[in-house]
Structure formats: C-alpha cells, structure tokens
Design a protein around this motif. Structure first.
Motif, PDB file in Angstrom:
ATOM      1  N   ASN A 133      -2.269  13.881   0.433  1.00  0.00           N
ATOM      2  CA  ASN A 133      -2.819  12.625  -0.752  1.00  0.00           C
ATOM      3  C   ASN A 133      -3.763  11.195  -0.479  1.00  0.00           C
TER       4      ASN A 133
ATOM      5  N   THR B 145       2.488   9.451   3.986  1.00  0.00           N
ATOM      6  CA  THR B 145       1.796  10.278   4.517  1.00  0.00           C
ATOM      7  C   THR B 145       2.033  10.732   6.470  1.00  0.00           C
TER       8      THR B 145
ATOM      9  N   SER C 222       4.149  13.336   7.542  1.00  0.00           N
ATOM     10  CA  SER C 222       3.754  14.647   9.049  1.00  0.00           C
ATOM     11  C   SER C 222       4.784  14.420  10.119  1.00  0.00           C
TER      12      SER C 222
ATOM     13  N   CYS D 288       0.404  17.851   6.420  1.00  0.00           N
ATOM     14  CA  CYS D 288       0.505  16.607   5.745  1.00  0.00           C
ATOM     15  C   CYS D 288      -0.852  15.150   6.300  1.00  0.00           C
TER      16      CYS D 288
ATOM     17  N   SER E  20      -3.990  12.437   4.607  1.00  0.00           N
ATOM     18  CA  SER E  20      -4.481  11.004   3.452  1.00  0.00           C
ATOM     19  C   SER E  20      -6.021  11.200   4.238  1.00  0.00           C
TER      20      SER E  20
END
Length: 265
Positions: free
Chosen positions: A165, A198, A202, A212, A214
């Motif tokens: 992200n 995020t 995760s 996952c 950011s």
C-alpha cells in the motif's frame, strides 16, 4: 537498507505477475517502467488507469505497444464493478497462476486546511486513498492466495505474494510532518487509515502466505508532489524496487520509507 541492495539481489528478484494501480503517470508509471527494466521482468505487468483513452494514459498505452508483457487495464478504485472487471481480465491473462504482487498506488490529494475541510473533500479523498485499496485487495485476494499456494518459496516475500500500500509519512500520527507548510487533514487522515488497513491485512493474510506492508515513497516530483519535491520519480521507484526485492517476514505489517527507514505510525 535500500542503498545496500546489490545488483545480484535484483537479478534474483523474480515476480511472475504484478499489478500497479494509478499507473498512467507519476510513481505508478515509474514503477511499471522499473519492472520492465528488471533483469528478469515479470511475465505479466498490469498497469491500471481510470481512463484508457484519456491523454494522461498516452505514455503507458504506448509502452504497452512495445512490451507484450505489459497490459493496461481500466480500473477505478472507487467502483466495485470496475475492480471486478479488471480482476477478471487479470485472471484471463495469468491462466490459473495467480497474482504475485499488488501495489495499491492510486491516490489523490486535495489541498485543504482545518478551516475549509468539509464532507465532500473528506469523503472523496478517503474513498480513493483508503477504501479503494481495501476493495482492490479484497477482489484480488483469491489470485494472491493462489500465487502463494503455488509458490515453492518459504516465508513471505514480494516474489511469492504481497500487497504493498503506497502510503505517506504525512499520515504518521506521531510525526505529522510539514504541518506549517501544508495542513491537508483529509489526505493525512486517509493515509493514517490506510496504514491501519495494512496492519489489519498483515494479521489476516499472513497465514495465507501474503506479505502486507505500507511504503512511504518520499516527496517526489509528480503532479501531486509538485516540482518543489526533493526526489525524481526514477530515483524513488528504483529504490522502492530494491526494497521490494528484500522484503520478508520482518517487513510484514510495517511502514517502510523509500530510503529503507521504518517510520512511526
């Protein structure tokens, strides 16, 4: 961390398929170009844009004519039907192989202050920057799961299956940088909320083998970042790809800068 990544590591960075939202310009387009330049470029690179025939999509469409592994798709992250249609197109291309890497890059910024922030700006920015990445991730989750299941790699990595992200340090509740320069509360709130997404992803997707994280891309010379920014798109996207090639379990659920720093939530 970013600067220490060797060319040997990049040569081993082997992503079968990647989708980047908001790829018609700026960081998204830059990431698409960097993937095309890899020693082992992905078999499929899916670049998405809200308008296929708009003048802003001209460069990525021309790139696709030169690279048969680059597919440009229409995708509006605020429209569930558009997301579903894009997912089906991706499914047709990967032919049962899943999607290895999803980069939720599409985002908007409206210059606002605490005084003039309103329902429209809050809703529009939040819908694009926060709800959009959530909806896209949900729709592509089956393809990410499939990629993770088929992978022979142990642990977590961007080559196996990952959601990245694109966030911003402007969303850091602890730092709240350059407040005096630009307040932009709607943008800050949307990125703070994206960081929580995020974290939730995760925790929820780790057992599926999906990483996952950011990423804060820095202050980049784009239409959003303006010419006053400190970094070029090429510089930033080169460093981001180096980072992606090194990510493992320890980056799951983290907030990492383009420079390899871990940023506070």
């Amino acid at each position: 961390m970013a600067g220490s990544c060797s060319s040997a590591t990049m040569a081993k960075f082997n992503v079968g398929s990647v989708l980047v939202t908001g790829s018609n310009r700026g960081i998204g387009l830059g990431l698409v170009k960097r993937f095309l330049e890899l020693p082992n470029p992905p078999e499929w690179i899916f670049a998405t844009t809200r308008e296929l025939d708009g003048s802003q999509s001209k460069e990525v469409m021309e790139l696709a004519l030169k690279h048969p592994n680059l597919v440009v798709l229409q995708l509006d992250v605020t429209d569930p039907n558009s997301i579903k249609a894009a997912m089906q197109r991706v499914e047709e291309h990967v032919k049962g192989h899943g999607l290895n890497l999803l980069i939720n890059n599409a985002g908007i910024l409206w210059v606002t202050t605490m005084e003039n922030e309103n329902i429209e700006t809050m809703e529009t920015v939040y819908l694009t920057n926060t709800v959009g990445p959530l909806l896209v991730s949900q729709e592509f989750l089956p393809l990410l799961k499939k990629a993770a299941q088929q992978s022979t790699q142990t642990g977590l990595s961007c080559s196996k299956a990952a959601i990245v992200n694109m966030s911003s340090v402007a969303g850091s509740i602890k730092v709240v940088p350059v407040w005096e320069f630009e307040q932009i509360p709607s943008y800050r709130c949307s990125k703070a909320a994206l960081n929580m997404i995020t974290r939730c992803q995760s925790l929820e997707y780790k057992d599926y083998g999906i990483l996952c994280t950011s990423i804060h891309p820095g202050w980049v010379k784009t239409r959003m970042g303006t010419e006053m920014a400190l970094q070029t798109v090429k510089q930033t996207t080169q460093e981001i790809l180096k980072l992606l090639s090194t990510f493992s379990e320890k980056e799951n659920g983290s907030f990492v800068g383009w420079d390899g720093q871990i940023y506070p939530w």
